[in-house]
Design an enzyme around this catalytic site. Structure first.
Site, PDB file in Angstrom:
ATOM      1  N   LYS A 187       0.470  -0.674   0.600  1.00  0.00           N
ATOM      2  CA  LYS A 187       0.022  -0.059  -0.380  1.00  0.00           C
ATOM      3  C   LYS A 187       1.041   1.246   0.282  1.00  0.00           C
ATOM      4  O   LYS A 187       1.935   1.554   0.828  1.00  0.00           O
ATOM      5  CB  LYS A 187      -1.031  -0.046   1.522  1.00  0.00           C
ATOM      6  CG  LYS A 187      -1.786   0.874   1.078  1.00  0.00           C
ATOM      7  CD  LYS A 187      -1.762   1.538   2.336  1.00  0.00           C
ATOM      8  CE  LYS A 187      -1.893   2.905   2.102  1.00  0.00           C
ATOM      9  NZ  LYS A 187      -2.012   4.385   2.566  1.00  0.00           N
ATOM     10  N   GLU A 261      10.611   1.281   9.457  1.00  0.00           N
ATOM     11  CA  GLU A 261      11.311   2.524   9.124  1.00  0.00           C
ATOM     12  C   GLU A 261      11.652   3.650   9.913  1.00  0.00           C
ATOM     13  O   GLU A 261       9.843   4.148   8.688  1.00  0.00           O
ATOM     14  CB  GLU A 261      12.062   3.010   7.736  1.00  0.00           C
ATOM     15  CG  GLU A 261      12.815   0.920   7.158  1.00  0.00           C
ATOM     16  CD  GLU A 261      14.414   0.907   7.415  1.00  0.00           C
ATOM     17  OE1 GLU A 261      14.764   2.190   8.154  1.00  0.00           O
ATOM     18  OE2 GLU A 261      14.991  -0.203   6.862  1.00  0.00           O
ATOM     19  N   CYS A 295      13.758  11.271   6.194  1.00  0.00           N
ATOM     20  CA  CYS A 295      13.426  10.843   7.434  1.00  0.00           C
ATOM     21  C   CYS A 295      15.336  11.335   7.797  1.00  0.00           C
ATOM     22  O   CYS A 295      15.022  11.240   9.027  1.00  0.00           O
ATOM     23  CB  CYS A 295      13.306   8.994   7.460  1.00  0.00           C
ATOM     24  SG  CYS A 295      13.987   8.286   6.217  1.00  0.00           S
ATOM     25  N   GLU A 392      10.535  15.802  14.723  1.00  0.00           N
ATOM     26  CA  GLU A 392      10.564  15.925  13.617  1.00  0.00           C
ATOM     27  C   GLU A 392       9.880  16.979  13.251  1.00  0.00           C
ATOM     28  O   GLU A 392       9.144  17.221  13.207  1.00  0.00           O
ATOM     29  CB  GLU A 392      10.721  14.523  12.997  1.00  0.00           C
ATOM     30  CG  GLU A 392      10.967  14.051  11.162  1.00  0.00           C
ATOM     31  CD  GLU A 392      10.761  12.866  10.865  1.00  0.00           C
ATOM     32  OE1 GLU A 392       9.612  12.469  10.999  1.00  0.00           O
ATOM     33  OE2 GLU A 392      11.963  12.433  10.540  1.00  0.00           O
TER      34      GLU A 392
END
Ligand code: NAP
Ligand code: MG
Length: 482
Positions: A187, A261, A295, A392
């Site tokens: 997906k 991840e 990331c 982040e």
């Protein structure tokens, strides 16, 4: 101070025409394009123009069940039975067709996600094809990858990808799964499904047995259904730490293997003996590459105090020359932010940083009137405990901190819930070894940043997840060893 004069470039736009985006995309299940059971579709837009590009099928529970069932049948009926060398041939074929359709894929990636065409053309698409080439080579050599052991496939892998490197993340997941003999249900992210759907076309063109790869589109809920499905042997997820934790809870107590991840807050460390101009370029590449939607971005910069003043001045000058605008223009350095939602998140962090007392500096460049754009910026006078240094931001916003000694910077760099990436810039080899041994991060670049290769493993420590993708290590999560 007189304003630095920027160069003027004539526009060099790439044509939209090679993208050949269909008006509507169905679900790719059992080797065929199938309408969603619900009959509902969602739009994918171009974040640089806010125009609708296509409508995409939304998969519900019945569709997820169908996709998993078709992957299971394909595993038992075809994929388990063919020789590893035959599997390798199929994967090589996918890689070659990706190369043939590279321009189409690059333009589509840029239109759907907002990243500069220079990046999708020179990085995303070739690196994605290289992953298929690399893992195709492993398919019949698993005995060498795991000496004295027998590696067998797990069965059906459920895979979920994020929006920042759509095709590349699909390649990172599908290529090793196929090479090790698993079948797949994947997906993609809701805002950037188009290149993954084109990959489904490529898989069809490569004549893979039906059901070996299934692509189901939809929102987070579709991903959640996939993770809950009882007939899946392995989940591979790339995305936010928040969703990673939800998935970990869902899988607790089940037999499913899991790799995550997740997010990051990479420390990029500049020592006073570093080649300064190269380091400035490395820092710029580390945070502004792909609008900071990375990331492993070097979003926390640690500069040794003795060179901080000159380094920050050079950074500001360089930020002033970055070209922000039309992602299809070959000159563009910084394209569009992926969605209105992400732009809001970035803007809210800029507010938080200012409220925390940090000093804010941004480029004075003009922004296009339509679309989601954000000027490249940096914060100085940042404290280690500030939210902008800990969380982040996932945008083109750099936080700068200073340090005096090696021990101090190691402690500061490790003072983070994340542990995905780091960079170290110095002339001293011994210092590189010392720093890279003591920093808890999965990838550490020395005198460089954001370099990727299919042969090198990638993954995190702490809240950045676990398991590795890429390289020999990337095969491991997809096999059972006996
Ligand atoms: P996200 O919101 O976690 O979404 C990632 C994927 O999971 C999307 O396909 C999403 O679907 C789906 N999803 C959402 N809720 C789910 C649920 N409850 N169960 C299962 N799947 C669900 O992350 P994102 O905003 O797309 O991506 C940005 C994040 O990814 C950042 O934190 C970044 O650091 C991280 N990232 C990490 C790596 C790495 O290798 N470590 C690489 C790239 C990105 P929808 O899109 O439809 O919501
Ligand atoms: Mg889109």
């Amino acid at each position: 101070m007189a304003k630095k004069k920027k160069w003027d470039y004539s526009p060099a736009p790439e044509s939209k025409q090679p993208a050949a985006i269909s008006r509507r995309y169905e679900l790719f299940i059992n080797g065929k394009w199938q309408q969603p059971t619900s009959g509902s579709y969602f739009s994918s837009i171009n974040p640089a123009t806010e125009e609708k590009l296509s409508e995409i099928a939304a998969a519900n529970e019945a569709d997820v069940n169908k996709a998993v069932q078709s992957a299971r049948l394909a595993y038992e009926k075809y994929w388990k039975k063919i020789t590893p060398a035959e599997r390798g041939k199929y994967i090589f074929r996918i890689a070659r067709i990706m190369q043939e359709r590279a321009r189409e894929l690059a333009v589509t990636e840029t239109m759907d996600g907002g990243k500069p065409i220079r990046e999708s053309r020179d990085f995303d698409i070739p690196t994605a094809a290289n992953h298929f080439f690399y893992y195709a080579g492993w398919a019949d050599k698993l005995d060498f990858a795991f000496p004295n052991k027998k590696a067998s496939a797990l069965g059906v892998a459920g895979q979920i990808t994020p929006w920042n490197f759509p095709l590349l993340m699909a390649a990172w997941k599908i290529a090793p799964a196929l090479a090790t003999g698993n079948t797949v249900v994947l997906k993609p992210a809701e805002t950037t499904s188009l290149t993954t759907l084109k990959l489904a076309e490529i898989i069809q063109e490569a004549d893979l047995p039906p059901g070996v790869v299934n692509i189901i589109t939809g929102a987070g809920q579709t991903g959640a259904l996939l993770t809950k499905h009882m007939d899946i042997n392995k989940i591979a997820f790339t995305g936010s730490t928040e969703v990673g934790k939800i998935i970990q809870r869902t899988l607790a107590g089940s037999q499913k293997k899991l790799t995550l991840e997740l997010g990051g807050k990479g420390a990029n460390i500049i020592f006073e003996d570093a080649p300064i101009d190269q380091a400035v370029e490395g820092v710029i590449n580390g945070i502004f590459f792909n609008q900071g939607h990375v990331c492993c971005a070097g979003s926390r910069l640690y500069v040794q105090e003795s060179i901080a003043k000159i380094f920050i001045k050079k950074l500001k000058d360089r930020i002033g020359t970055l070209l922000v605008g039309d992602p299809l223009d070959k000159n563009t350095d910084i394209g569009a932010i992926n969605s209105a939602q992400q732009l809001k998140t970035i803007q809210s962090y800029i507010k938080i940083g200012k409220a925390e007392g940090a000093s804010f500096y941004e480029s004075d460049c003009a922004l296009p009137k339509k679309g989601y754009f954000c000027r490249p910026s940096l914060f100085t006078n940042v404290a280690q405990s500030n939210r902008i240094a800990q969380e982040e931001i996932f945008g083109p916003v750099l936080c700068i901190l200073t340090f005096r000694t090696d021990d101090e910077v190691i402690e500061k760099a490790n003072n983070s819930p994340y542990g995905l990436s780091a960079g170290v810039w110095t002339d001293k080899g011994s210092r590189i070894f010392n720093i890279s041994k003591r920093i808890r991060a999965g990838v550490i670049w020395a005198n460089s940043y954001n370099l990727f290769d299919p042969t090198s493993p990638f993954g995190g420590y702490k809240e950045s997840g676990f398991g590795r993708e890429g390289g020999l290590q990337g095969l491991q999560p997809y096999v059972q060893l006996s």
